[in-house]
Scaffold this active site. Structure first.
Site, short mmCIF file in Angstrom:
data_model
loop_
_atom_site.label_atom_id
_atom_site.label_comp_id
_atom_site.label_asym_id
_atom_site.label_seq_id
_atom_site.Cartn_x
_atom_site.Cartn_y
_atom_site.Cartn_z
N GLU A 18 -1.78 -13.36 -2.90
CA GLU A 18 -2.99 -13.83 -3.79
C GLU A 18 -2.28 -15.39 -4.39
O GLU A 18 -1.20 -15.04 -4.77
CB GLU A 18 -3.49 -12.92 -5.00
CG GLU A 18 -4.24 -11.75 -4.50
CD GLU A 18 -4.71 -10.84 -5.84
OE1 GLU A 18 -4.96 -11.44 -6.78
OE2 GLU A 18 -5.00 -9.72 -5.34
N HIS A 25 -6.34 -1.03 -4.93
CA HIS A 25 -6.65 -2.22 -5.63
C HIS A 25 -7.59 -1.91 -6.93
O HIS A 25 -8.83 -2.30 -6.96
CB HIS A 25 -7.49 -3.32 -4.79
CG HIS A 25 -7.36 -4.68 -5.30
ND1 HIS A 25 -6.76 -5.75 -4.78
CD2 HIS A 25 -7.73 -5.20 -6.65
CE1 HIS A 25 -6.99 -6.92 -5.22
NE2 HIS A 25 -7.41 -6.62 -6.52
N TYR A 66 -0.40 -16.78 -9.79
CA TYR A 66 -1.51 -17.52 -10.38
C TYR A 66 -1.06 -18.51 -11.55
O TYR A 66 -1.88 -19.28 -11.75
CB TYR A 66 -2.43 -16.61 -11.20
CG TYR A 66 -3.32 -15.81 -10.03
CD1 TYR A 66 -4.54 -16.66 -9.81
CD2 TYR A 66 -3.01 -14.61 -9.79
CE1 TYR A 66 -5.27 -15.87 -8.66
CE2 TYR A 66 -3.86 -13.89 -8.81
CZ TYR A 66 -5.17 -14.50 -8.28
OH TYR A 66 -5.68 -13.95 -7.43
N GLU A 85 -0.88 -5.13 -7.83
CA GLU A 85 -0.69 -5.49 -9.42
C GLU A 85 -0.57 -4.31 -10.41
O GLU A 85 -1.73 -4.18 -11.19
CB GLU A 85 -1.76 -6.44 -9.84
CG GLU A 85 -1.69 -7.84 -9.30
CD GLU A 85 -2.58 -8.64 -9.80
OE1 GLU A 85 -3.05 -8.67 -10.87
OE2 GLU A 85 -2.62 -10.14 -9.43
N ARG A 104 -6.39 -10.00 4.18
CA ARG A 104 -6.04 -8.95 3.05
C ARG A 104 -7.18 -8.46 2.77
O ARG A 104 -7.99 -9.02 2.00
CB ARG A 104 -4.96 -9.62 2.29
CG ARG A 104 -4.64 -8.46 1.37
CD ARG A 104 -3.89 -8.91 0.22
NE ARG A 104 -3.58 -7.76 -0.79
CZ ARG A 104 -3.35 -7.95 -2.12
NH1 ARG A 104 -3.78 -9.11 -2.85
NH2 ARG A 104 -3.59 -6.87 -2.86
N ASN A 153 1.77 -12.23 -5.75
CA ASN A 153 0.51 -12.59 -6.23
C ASN A 153 0.69 -13.51 -7.32
O ASN A 153 1.43 -13.28 -8.52
CB ASN A 153 -0.58 -11.48 -7.24
CG ASN A 153 -1.25 -10.61 -6.05
OD1 ASN A 153 -1.02 -10.56 -4.84
ND2 ASN A 153 -1.92 -9.70 -6.39
C1 FCB Z 1 -5.82 -10.80 -9.72
C2 FCB Z 1 -6.41 -9.63 -8.87
C3 FCB Z 1 -7.75 -10.05 -8.01
C4 FCB Z 1 -8.33 -11.10 -8.80
C5 FCB Z 1 -7.81 -12.07 -9.28
C6 FCB Z 1 -8.64 -13.53 -9.71
O1 FCB Z 1 -5.03 -10.33 -10.71
O2 FCB Z 1 -5.82 -8.71 -8.22
O3 FCB Z 1 -8.55 -8.90 -7.85
O4 FCB Z 1 -9.41 -10.50 -9.62
O5 FCB Z 1 -6.57 -11.74 -10.14
#
Ligand code: FCB
Length: 443
Positions: A356, A130, A306, A175, A86, A304
């Site tokens: 992500e 992005h 995290y 995002e 990606r 994405n």
């Molecule tokens: C996400 C972003 C990516 C990177 C990660 C750590 O929010 O999409 O570009 O910065 O965090």
């Protein structure tokens, strides 16, 4: 999908045949060559060059110099065994002022990138936006201006025409939440504004841009699929109180539903909209017909992930799990299972790709903490697949160390180490581990 034994005797979680093992990057974070071959400036060039905006005054001028190291980086991906990659296209590299004449050299770079991936058996997954809005458009208001949605769709159309024969998966936006919350509310990302009301207008125009790009895609001969990449965070009450449960529902609206609902259900969530004052500029920004454009059918959703969000009865966020070097990140692999199964339950059986997932660590090479992180998240993803979620691929963030926005080069997210003085790439422990995972098709 049944657990098998690996040589060490520990159970191995096998992924479905053909699972898309991948990695992700974005243009401004790795490419460099900011002033070369006709590329125009983006809001991030301008922002990073303003004193005090990025840690240590870092910029993406050179970044990981990927623009000049394309062949070597493609070989690196092949050596890891990646099946999917990606990347994002820098809008101002293709259209230096955001619209009008195409910069042939810029387009050629992405064409060579797509070809190079396909030659190595790696499927290209292309993100169109992005965060690097062309500065020339920002001077016309950027995403604050409703026209930006149209400019974006025109640019998207250019890319569909140029690469549609080779790209199976397109993602419109990365995002939008971060653009709204960090770029326009906190103001710590480009373009650095602090205006919550304006931020919500920007959010609406981003969604509209997504919808118009999907429309443009349906009008081209491209045989691929299209969706968006959302940053999603399951929200939970920090305790058992009714107040905390209420706050968790509110946080869920803000974090997740205000993006998922318009895209996948064709409407803003009523409880979220109710939080907008009667005179909020957002209300005037929403025009008749927008909901249908924004909610047009998507072929897949990029997730994405995290970490999770816990909120107290007063609505403040508390960390109930460890964080990484990135202090906003609450590491909770189980949240990924909850998120994936929730999307299926509430939004239907859409194919999903993890676009992500990863962590920052100060451990430069022996990044066992990252290995543990990735293993635990892949186990959660595997569990979701077993529960019937149509998860097709996984892109860890990130392939290599890069420019981490306002943190500059102080946070390393890659499985491949980059020495920014020499641009030498070296596998970290996590890269070798991931190569084995891909080879075995499981963890
Ligand atoms: C996400 C972003 C990516 C990177 C990660 C750590 O929010 O999409 O570009 O910065 O965090």
């Amino acid at each position: 999908m049944k657990p098998v034994q690996n040589p060490s005797g520990a159970p191995e979680l096998r992924f479905p045949e053909g699972f898309g093992w991948g990695a992700a990057t974005s243009a401004y974070q790795i490419e460099g060559a900011a002033n070369e071959d006709g590329r125009g400036p983006s809001v991030w060039d301008v922002f990073s060059h303003r004193p005090g905006r990025v840690r240590e005054g870092a910029t993406g001028d050179v970044a990981a110099d990927h623009y000049h190291r394309l062949t070597g980086d493609l070989d690196l991906m092949r050596d890891l065994g990646l099946r999917s990659y990606r990347f994002s296209i820098a809008w101002p590299r293709v259209l230096p002022t955001g619209r009008g004449t195409v910069n042939a050299k810029g387009l050629d770079f992405y064409s060579r990138l797509a070809d190079g991936l396909l030659e190595r058996g790696i499927a290209p997954v292309v993100t169109l936006f992005h965060w690097d809005t062309p500065q020339a458009l920002q001077e016309l208001g950027g995403w604050e201006n409703r026209d930006c949605a149209k400019w974006f769709a025109d640019y998207a159309h250019t890319m569909f025409t140029a690469l549609g024969d080779r790209v199976p998966t397109w993602l419109t936006l990365n995002e939008p939440k971060t653009v709204v919350d960090v770029g326009y509310t906190a103001g710590t990302h480009a373009p650095g504004k602090q205006d919550r009301q304006l931020a919500n207008v920007v959010g609406h125009h981003l969604l509209l841009g997504h919808g118009l790009a999907v429309q443009a895609f349906r009008g081209t001969a491209g045989k691929g699929r299209i969706g968006a990449a959302l940053s999603l965070s399951p929200t939970y009450p920090a305790d058992d109180s009714a107040a905390a449960r209420l706050q968790a529902t509110r946080a869920d609206a803000e974090e997740n539903r205000r993006w998922l609902d318009p895209l996948l259900l064709g409407r803003y969530p009523a409880d979220w909209l109710a939080t907008q004052p009667a005179d909020a500029p957002l209300r005037a920004a929403i025009k008749d017909g927008d909901a249908a454009v924004i909610g047009a059918r998507n072929d897949l959703l990029g997730v994405n992930y995290y970490g999770t969000t816990h909120v107290t009865g007063t609505g403040s966020r508390v960390m109930l799990h460890p964080t990484s070097q990135a202090t906003w990140q609450e590491i909770d692999p189980n949240g990924l299972f909850d998120l994936l199964t929730r999307i299926k339950r509430d939004y239907g059986d859409l194919p999903l790709t993890i676009t992500e997932n990863g962590m920052a660590t100060t451990n430069p090479m022996q990044d066992q903490d990252r290995v543990t992180f990735l293993r635990d998240h892949l186990a959660a993803a595997h569990r979701a697949i077993q529960a019937g979620v149509r998860l097709e691929s996984y892109h860890l963030w990130s392939l290599m160390d890069n420019f981490e926005w306002a943190e500059g080069y102080t946070q390393r997210w890659g499985i491949v180490h980059v020495d920014f003085a020499t641009q030498k790439r070296t596998h970290k422990a996590s890269a070798d581990w991931y190569r084995t995972v891909i080879a075995r098709n499981g963890v």
